[in-house]
Write a protein that holds these residues in place. Structure first.
Motif, mmCIF file in Angstrom:
data_model
loop_
_atom_site.group_PDB
_atom_site.id
_atom_site.type_symbol
_atom_site.label_atom_id
_atom_site.label_comp_id
_atom_site.label_asym_id
_atom_site.label_seq_id
_atom_site.Cartn_x
_atom_site.Cartn_y
_atom_site.Cartn_z
ATOM 1 N N ARG A 364 16.171 3.592 3.857
ATOM 2 C CA ARG A 364 14.776 3.846 3.525
ATOM 3 C C ARG A 364 13.841 2.742 3.999
ATOM 4 N NH1 ARG A 364 14.512 6.616 -2.522
ATOM 5 N NH2 ARG A 364 16.114 8.212 -2.165
ATOM 6 N N ILE A 365 14.397 1.682 4.540
ATOM 7 C CA ILE A 365 13.586 0.545 4.982
ATOM 8 C C ILE A 365 13.089 0.780 6.401
ATOM 9 C CG2 ILE A 365 13.712 -1.901 5.609
ATOM 10 C CD1 ILE A 365 15.448 -2.330 3.186
ATOM 11 N N THR A 366 11.806 0.492 6.617
ATOM 12 C CA THR A 366 11.171 0.660 7.927
ATOM 13 C C THR A 366 10.449 -0.626 8.318
ATOM 14 O OG1 THR A 366 9.092 1.489 6.992
ATOM 15 C CG2 THR A 366 10.845 3.107 7.394
ATOM 16 N N ASP A 367 9.629 -0.542 9.339
ATOM 17 C CA ASP A 367 8.838 -1.701 9.775
ATOM 18 C C ASP A 367 7.935 -2.230 8.670
ATOM 19 O OD1 ASP A 367 9.977 -1.540 12.242
ATOM 20 O OD2 ASP A 367 8.304 -0.482 13.186
ATOM 21 N N VAL A 368 7.480 -1.343 7.787
ATOM 22 C CA VAL A 368 6.561 -1.757 6.727
ATOM 23 C C VAL A 368 7.204 -2.799 5.820
ATOM 24 C CG1 VAL A 368 5.224 -0.958 4.746
ATOM 25 C CG2 VAL A 368 5.402 0.479 6.786
ATOM 26 N N GLY A 369 8.424 -2.541 5.378
ATOM 27 C CA GLY A 369 9.111 -3.494 4.517
ATOM 28 C C GLY A 369 9.429 -4.794 5.230
ATOM 29 N N VAL A 370 9.877 -4.712 6.469
ATOM 30 C CA VAL A 370 10.181 -5.921 7.241
ATOM 31 C C VAL A 370 8.921 -6.744 7.451
ATOM 32 C CG1 VAL A 370 11.027 -6.766 9.456
ATOM 33 C CG2 VAL A 370 12.186 -4.864 8.332
#
Length: 493
Positions: A364-370
């Protein structure tokens, strides 16, 4: 001769400590015939009854179990092959008397003139300090001098027990009983207990440790799946100096607190906090958000937290973590598949403290979380985002620009990462030492050449299952001479 000596021991053993009878008369399906055979074939006459100062020979394995668990069989008797013919698959703990009381004169003379006896006590103590627990117990059975040296309190700051068939509860009871002789009911020297893989360890064994070892600082019970919340409560409440706790694989553990009711918050009236710095709860499948909230509120000093494969945790649990544990330096959330970008936003609140972060296979992790992590955690050294298929070159670019001190990066199985992201890494993170690009389908030789040209300290590069030419790999080898290249290209050698 052996039979007579056995009778002699039997008469002296009456009235000795009850711990011997508890173990020797246990009904854990232990054949008494096998114990009798061992006792009669020993070179040193032994008995299951103890004198006033017992020396525990912790393990008495059968012939079959000694083959499968050699680390345990080192504590058994050296018997003839005929004496071990009564094979049994169970391991039992037995107690041996203090050696040297009834030893044949010939053996005493041979031992007296042994070259090792010329060594002074401090040298023997130095040798003994390198022995594991089972071998140290075996040395205590050689002679009276070795017995006294082997039980020197300076050698017993650590106990290590292993083996699936080991009666861990009984072994802990025997050892703590012996170590508590100089200071009744309490062992002040024991600081580390490692009982990894002892599947027969139960709450009873941890209750004994909690009662007898108030100075315990490190406890590892990985793979002991019979441990429950009650035993953990006893340990953390009675051992205020505990700093390192490994509960990986203890699937029954759901929380760690100073209250027996997991739902109760720590009352300000108590003013107590658990001093644990290192906590590993890998494979604690029953851990949920409420349990992690309780752990965070009771363990505010956490610096290392590993929650691999705790699949019931969500983003909400990480909010409590960042709120109560601001000093976390290493955090692993690998395979916590319910954790997403909002969870990483909460993790980013750890800011300058975070050095190590693993979110492998958190799909569920994308560029937003990174991007959150990169912006607020500029001192990040290690990131494992393997299998995060939503990560692209844009997220990698934010990471490179905001975390220039990055040393290790794993973005394997991220199909949207390409040469463009690698070029940004090469430009801003020139101190990279370990990079994994396994199964990154969009990576070509152009990105690898950029990495090799700018990251001269590269030590490990994984490009398995990538479409990379042999020329690009040779370019990496020329510019990074210390780099180990893991690849699947048969043309490169």
């Amino acid at each position: 001769m052996g039979a007579n000596n056995g009778k002699q021991y039997g008469s002296e053993g009456k009235g000795s400590s009850s711990i011997s009878s508890d173990i020797s008369s246990s009904t854990d399906h232990t054949p008494t015939k096998a114990l009798k055979n061992v006792a009669t074939t020993e070179g040193l006459e032994t008995s299951t009854r103890t004198l006033s100062t017992p020396s525990p020979g912790l393990i008495l394995p059968s012939k079959s179990s000694s083959l499968s668990s050699p680390a345990l069989s080192s504590n058994g008797h050296e018997t003839n092959s005929s004496s071990s013919s009564s094979a049994h698959t169970e391991t039992v703990a037995v107690i041996h008397p203090q050696p040297g009381v009834h030893t044949r004169s010939r053996q005493s003379k041979i031992h007296h003139y042994a070259p090792i006896n010329l060594l002074p006590d401090h040298t023997l103590l130095q040798i003994f300090s390198h022995l594991p627990t089972n071998q140290l117990c075996r040395c205590a059975r050689v002679c009276r001098r070795w017995y006294n040296l082997a039980w020197d309190p300076r050698l017993w700051s650590t106990i290590r027990l292993t083996g699936e068939l080991l009666h861990a509860d009984r072994a802990i009871r025997v050892l703590t009983h012996r170590l508590c002789q100089d200071t009744p009911n309490v062992c002040l020297t024991l600081e580390t207990v490692v009982v990894n893989g002892c599947k027969r360890l139960t709450d009873r064994g941890l209750h004994i440790l909690a009662q007898c070892c108030p100075e315990l600082r490190r406890l590892e019970v990985a793979g002991c799946y019979n441990i429950s919340n009650d035993a953990v409560f006893e340990v953390v409440s009675r051992c205020p100096s505990l700093e390192h706790l490994d509960l990986s694989g203890c699937s029954k553990v759901t929380c760690i607190s100073l209250t027996q009711e997991a739902s109760l918050q720590l009352s300000p009236l108590h003013g107590q906090q658990i001093s644990i710095h290192f906590l590993d709860m890998t494979d604690c499948f029953s851990l949920e958000d409420e349990g992690l909230r309780t752990i965070a509120s009771h363990c505010p000093r956490l610096t290392h937290l590993y929650l691999r494969r705790c699949s019931r945790l969500t983003d909400e649990a990480l909010r409590h973590l960042s709120l109560h544990c601001p000093s976390i330096r290493e955090l692993s959330l690998s395979d916590c598949r319910l954790v997403g970008d909002f969870g990483l936003r909460e993790v980013a609140r750890l800011e300058g403290c975070l050095r190590y972060l693993s979110v492998a296979h958190c799909t569920r992790i994308t560029d937003v979380g990174v991007r959150y992590v990169a912006r607020y955690c500029p001192r990040l050294r290690y990131l494992n985002a393997r299998g995060c298929e939503g990560l692209t070159d844009h997220g990698l670019g934010h990471l490179a620009r905001s975390c220039p001190k990055l040393k290790s990066l794993d973005v394997g199985k991220c199909p949207l990462v390409s040469d463009s992201g690698l070029e940004q890494l090469a430009m801003y993170c020139q101190g990279l030492r370990r990079v994994s690009l396994r199964a990154c389908e969009s990576v070509t030789g152009r990105g690898l050449k950029a990495l090799a040209a700018n990251c001269c300290e590269l030590q490990l590069l994984n490009v398995q299952d990538c479409e990379v030419s042999p020329e690009a790999l040779r370019f990496v080898r020329r510019h990074c001479r210390r780099c180990i290249i893991e690849h699947t290209n048969p043309a490169f050698y």
